[in-house]
Scaffold this motif. Structure first.
Motif, short mmCIF file in Angstrom:
data_model
loop_
_atom_site.label_atom_id
_atom_site.label_comp_id
_atom_site.label_asym_id
_atom_site.label_seq_id
_atom_site.Cartn_x
_atom_site.Cartn_y
_atom_site.Cartn_z
N MET A 1 0.83 -1.21 0.00
CA MET A 1 0.00 0.00 0.00
C MET A 1 0.86 1.26 0.00
SD MET A 1 -3.07 -1.05 -0.12
CE MET A 1 -3.97 0.44 0.23
N SER A 2 1.96 1.22 0.74
CA SER A 2 2.80 2.42 0.82
C SER A 2 4.27 2.14 0.54
CB SER A 2 2.62 3.06 2.20
OG SER A 2 2.80 2.07 3.20
N GLY A 3 4.56 0.99 0.00
CA GLY A 3 5.93 0.68 -0.43
C GLY A 3 6.88 0.24 0.67
N ARG A 4 6.36 0.02 1.87
CA ARG A 4 7.24 -0.34 2.99
C ARG A 4 7.83 -1.75 2.82
NH1 ARG A 4 5.95 2.20 8.30
NH2 ARG A 4 5.83 0.11 9.13
N THR A 5 7.02 -2.66 2.32
CA THR A 5 7.51 -4.04 2.13
C THR A 5 8.50 -4.07 0.97
OG1 THR A 5 5.35 -4.76 2.90
CG2 THR A 5 6.76 -6.45 1.93
N LYS A 6 8.19 -3.30 -0.06
CA LYS A 6 9.08 -3.22 -1.22
C LYS A 6 10.46 -2.67 -0.80
CE LYS A 6 9.46 -1.02 -5.73
NZ LYS A 6 8.81 -0.16 -6.71
N PRO A 70 3.29 -7.55 3.58
CA PRO A 70 2.81 -6.60 4.60
C PRO A 70 1.80 -7.30 5.51
CG PRO A 70 1.68 -6.22 2.54
CD PRO A 70 2.65 -7.34 2.28
N THR A 71 1.45 -6.65 6.60
CA THR A 71 0.44 -7.19 7.53
C THR A 71 -0.82 -6.36 7.42
OG1 THR A 71 2.25 -7.69 9.03
CG2 THR A 71 0.02 -7.76 9.96
N TYR A 72 -1.89 -6.98 7.00
CA TYR A 72 -3.17 -6.27 6.93
C TYR A 72 -4.16 -7.03 7.82
CZ TYR A 72 -1.19 -4.10 2.70
OH TYR A 72 -0.39 -3.43 1.81
N GLY A 73 -4.57 -6.40 8.93
CA GLY A 73 -5.51 -7.06 9.83
C GLY A 73 -4.93 -8.34 10.40
N ASN A 99 7.87 -10.04 7.34
CA ASN A 99 6.72 -9.17 7.11
C ASN A 99 7.02 -7.78 7.65
OD1 ASN A 99 6.51 -9.79 9.86
ND2 ASN A 99 4.29 -9.72 9.84
N THR A 100 6.24 -6.84 7.18
CA THR A 100 6.33 -5.49 7.72
C THR A 100 4.99 -5.18 8.39
OG1 THR A 100 5.54 -4.35 5.72
CG2 THR A 100 7.92 -4.73 5.90
N ALA A 101 5.05 -4.36 9.43
CA ALA A 101 3.85 -4.02 10.19
C ALA A 101 4.07 -2.69 10.89
CB ALA A 101 3.56 -5.11 11.21
N ARG A 102 2.98 -2.12 11.39
CA ARG A 102 3.12 -0.87 12.16
C ARG A 102 3.02 -1.10 13.67
NH1 ARG A 102 3.20 3.81 8.99
NH2 ARG A 102 2.29 3.46 6.92
N PHE A 103 2.14 -2.03 14.08
CA PHE A 103 1.92 -2.21 15.54
C PHE A 103 2.25 -3.61 16.02
CE2 PHE A 103 -1.75 -0.55 13.19
CZ PHE A 103 -1.60 0.81 13.41
N SER A 104 1.89 -4.59 15.20
CA SER A 104 2.03 -5.98 15.65
C SER A 104 2.72 -6.77 14.53
CB SER A 104 0.66 -6.55 16.00
OG SER A 104 -0.22 -6.36 14.93
#
Ligand SMILES: Cc1cc2nc3c(=O)[nH]c(=O)nc-3n(C[C@H](O)[C@H](O)[C@H](O)COP(=O)(O)O)c2cc1C
Length: 151
Positions: A1-6, A70-73, A99-104
């Motif tokens: 979604m925002s290129g963080r995993t890339k 990425p981690t979605y939900g 994986n990449t995540a923001r909180f968990s």
């Protein structure tokens, strides 16, 4: 979604100098809302928006596979299952996951490991890259250097 995993994947790939590496990516395009709509289509197993990006997703020619999501939900997006399906048989393959995540993100990584093992792969290393805001590349480069030492 925002290129963080890339960004993380590219940092890891850049360290793999001891190996011949193929880097294959699945990317959503367009504005945020368009990406959300593409993600929604995955829920109905509609992968038409990314179909052309799947070429080359066959595990047979590779000794080691590194998969980042990425981690979605709390889970990887549904396309993860489709990627595994397209890769085919993972029997006897070493696999590294991240994986990449923001909180968990821990649950997502556990899920990824389970699914890869169900497909016959052996997860030999894993990492979670969790940052609330700016995701740098330092940890990814450290992780990549470890993978680069795998014989
Ligand atoms: C729809 C959506 C759901 C998300 N769910 C979670 C979550 O459950 N846990 C978490 O830690 N971060 C969550 N995030 C944040 C993403 O995991 C994080 O920003 C990730 O690095 C995005 O990678 P990308 O830019 O490659 O898509 C979510 C983000 C989005 C857009």
């Amino acid at each position: 979604m925002s290129g963080r995993t890339k960004k993380t994947a590219e940092a890891i790939a850049s360290t793999l100098t001891n190996h011949e590496v193929s880097y294959l990516s699945i990317e959503l395009t367009g504005k945020f809302i368009e990406k959300i709509k593409e993600l929604d289509k995955f829920e109905n197993n509609d992968y038409s928006a990314i179909e052309t990006q799947f070429s080359g997703f066959n595990a047979s020619g590779f000794d080691l596979i590194i998969i980042g999501m990425p981690t979605y939900g709390n889970f990887p997006p549904k396309v993860f299952g489709e990627i595994l399906r397209r890769m085919g048989n993972l029997n006897g393959k070493n696999v590294v996951i991240f994986n990449t995540a923001r909180f968990s993100g821990g649950k997502c990584l556990v899920y990824m490991k389970e699914k890869i093992e169900e497909a016959g792969g052996e997860v030999i290393n894993q990492s979670k890259f969790r940052k609330l805001f700016w995701i740098g590349t330092k940890k990814a480069i450290q992780f990549g250097k470890q993978i680069n030492e795998i014989k």
